[in-house]
Design an enzyme around this catalytic site. Structure first.
Site, mmCIF file in Angstrom:
data_model
loop_
_atom_site.group_PDB
_atom_site.id
_atom_site.type_symbol
_atom_site.label_atom_id
_atom_site.label_comp_id
_atom_site.label_asym_id
_atom_site.label_seq_id
_atom_site.Cartn_x
_atom_site.Cartn_y
_atom_site.Cartn_z
ATOM 1 N N ASP A 182 1.580 0.712 -2.142
ATOM 2 C CA ASP A 182 1.464 0.601 -3.482
ATOM 3 C C ASP A 182 1.203 -1.046 -3.999
ATOM 4 O OD1 ASP A 182 2.137 3.244 -3.926
ATOM 5 O OD2 ASP A 182 4.189 2.806 -3.518
ATOM 6 N N LYS A 234 -4.016 -2.144 -2.838
ATOM 7 C CA LYS A 234 -5.003 -2.205 -1.779
ATOM 8 C C LYS A 234 -6.354 -1.560 -2.348
ATOM 9 C CE LYS A 234 -2.438 -0.308 1.274
ATOM 10 N NZ LYS A 234 -1.397 -0.123 0.516
ATOM 11 N N GLY A 240 -2.527 6.599 -1.708
ATOM 12 C CA GLY A 240 -2.935 6.644 -2.873
ATOM 13 C C GLY A 240 -3.670 5.342 -3.430
ATOM 14 N N HIS A 241 -4.811 5.386 -3.554
ATOM 15 C CA HIS A 241 -5.764 4.221 -3.858
ATOM 16 C C HIS A 241 -6.106 4.700 -5.385
ATOM 17 C CE1 HIS A 241 -6.172 2.607 0.397
ATOM 18 N NE2 HIS A 241 -4.916 2.548 -0.177
ATOM 19 N N GLN A 266 -0.549 2.625 3.224
ATOM 20 C CA GLN A 266 0.799 2.211 3.054
ATOM 21 C C GLN A 266 0.934 0.594 3.233
ATOM 22 O OE1 GLN A 266 0.342 5.244 5.200
ATOM 23 N NE2 GLN A 266 0.628 6.167 3.486
#
Length: 432
Positions: free
Chosen positions: A13, A16, A40-41, A223
């Site tokens: 988080d 990235k 999750g991006h 991650q």
């Protein structure tokens, strides 16, 4: 153009997605080497927000091709759902995404197994419930189903039957109770066959060919280093290699193929789920960070735990990933603080250390030793010129880089693509 690796340097988080999106502008290929839809991006472009989980963020650049390596576990329903959503938003994805034939698939029963595991008090680690862990477990136990199996329906069917029979036995009929059958799973996977088959490639050969053609490659990790299955805060980790080394094992490329290693660092620290977090805050400052940073997970929607920047764990991440440069995100969230604390050591039962314990599980019991730095208490939101930053903000960034022994490459001052300061090797700055 040298190849680059982007890795998370904390517990994920870190932002990235935005950094990869920026660097994709000068990259021919963006490739993911680990993780699955548990990543999750979030990328914000021209006021429009894109939330991606499996598709590399490079897909948002019209000239960039993307690849999911064999170190990634792929939920086909999630993957093609993302692609369809992108197409609906006007993104041309045709022929731009390739998938390693050896990548393992996340099957419907993996989600059920993960939920079952999380119900067990001893096994609870706070996962995303996307079936990632069980998929990697099947892979390691040599009963997994790979993308290439879709080419051979009978092999695919046999593999699904074998895996479901094993897990149904282990859980005493739980899959049968939830009507998760091999036949239904087979039909679901086969429904994606025509779309998947043209995408399959040998990632090692694909990337070697690209390198020989002089194409620039951006390796995208999922991650963060502290969630690495080998070097993270085990057992509160993900199930894959999130550090730089994962790029080699997850894509079949040699160390010589990698170049600059960029660690993404949030200006403070957050974590989703369970596990040790030495600098976690439970006071007004923690709530201020959570609110100011909109700290809610892209994948889970869960609120993130927040705390001060931990330079001890960051030094560890720099070491295990070989980070040469950092991109600092969410600097603007600290605008409201008159003073900022930074962890520079751990008190481990009366012994002061400036490195993580040999037994990383001891992070549960260490107490952070803080250095207090002056805040700047003025807005940095949207700044694109380093010279515009308040003096104390520049001192904060300098202190981080000097402590970690790395170069500053990018400073993010907001979620938008344009809200960024980009540094060159001489530390002069230019607009994106």
């Amino acid at each position: 153009m040298t190849n680059r690796v982007v890795v998370g340097a904390q517990w994920g988080d870190e932002g990235k997605g935005k950094i990869v999106d920026l660097l994709a502008a000068t990259s021919d290929l963006v490739v993911r080497y680990s993780g699955g839809a548990n990543a999750g991006h979030t990328v914000k472009i021209d006021g429009k927000t894109f939330a991606l989980h499996l598709v590399p963020t490079g897909i948002l650049m019209p000239h960039t091709r993307c690849l999911l390596g064999n170190g990634v576990v792929i939920d086909l329903k999630s993957l093609f759902g993302e692609l369809d959503a992108l197409i609906k938003e006007g993104v041309d994805v045709g022929g731009r995404l390739s998938i390693a034939a050896g990548a393992h698939l996340v099957l419907p029963h993996h989600r059920i197994i993960e939920a079952f595991t999380e119900e067990l008090a001893e096994g609870k680690v706070g996962t995303t419930m996307r079936g990632i862990g069980p998929s990697y477990a099947d892979k390691t136990a040599r009963r997994g189903v790979r993308a290439a199996d879709i080419v051979h329906p009978e092999r695919l069917k046999a593999g699904i039957e074998r895996a479901i029979a094993f897990w149904d036995g282990i859980t005493k009929g739980r899959l049968s109770d939830q009507k998760c059958t091999a036949a239904q799973t087979f039909d679901e996977i086969m429904s994606f066959r025509d779309r998947l088959m043209p995408m399959l490639v040998d990632p090692s050969r694909y990337l070697q060919s690209a390198t020989r053609q002089g194409r620039s490659i951006l390796y995208e990790g999922a991650q963060g280093a502290l969630l690495d299955v080998d070097f993270g805060t085990y057992p509160f980790v993900t199930s894959s290699s999130t550090i730089t080394g994962g790029a080699m094992t997850g894509l079949g490329v040699a160390p010589t193929a990698l170049g600059q290693v960029i660690g993404v660092v949030k200006a403070y620290t957050t974590r989703v789920g369970l596990g040790p977090f030495p600098t976690e805050l439970f006071d007004d400052d923690g709530q201020k960070l959570q609110k100011g940073g909109h700290e809610f997970g892209t994948t889970t929607g869960r609120s993130r735990r927040c705390g001060w920047l931990d330079l001890v764990s960051l030094k560890y991440a720099v070491r295990v990933s070989g980070i040469t440069h950092i991109a600092v995100t969410k600097l603007d969230v600290l605008d409201a603080f008159e003073k900022i604390l930074v962890c520079v050591g751990y008190d481990d039962g009366g012994t002061v250390n400036d490195d993580v314990p040999i037994d990383i599980t001891r992070l549960d019991s260490v107490k952070p030793i803080y250095k207090t730095l002056p805040g700047w208490a003025s807005p940095t939101v949207g700044m694109t010129d380093y010279d515009e930053l308040p003096a104390n903000a520049k001192s904060y960034l300098r202190f981080i880089c000097d402590t970690l022994g790395v170069e500053l490459l990018i400073v993010s001052t907001g979620p938008g693509r344009e809200e960024t300061i980009v540094c060159d090797d001489k530390r002069t700055l230019a607009h994106v």
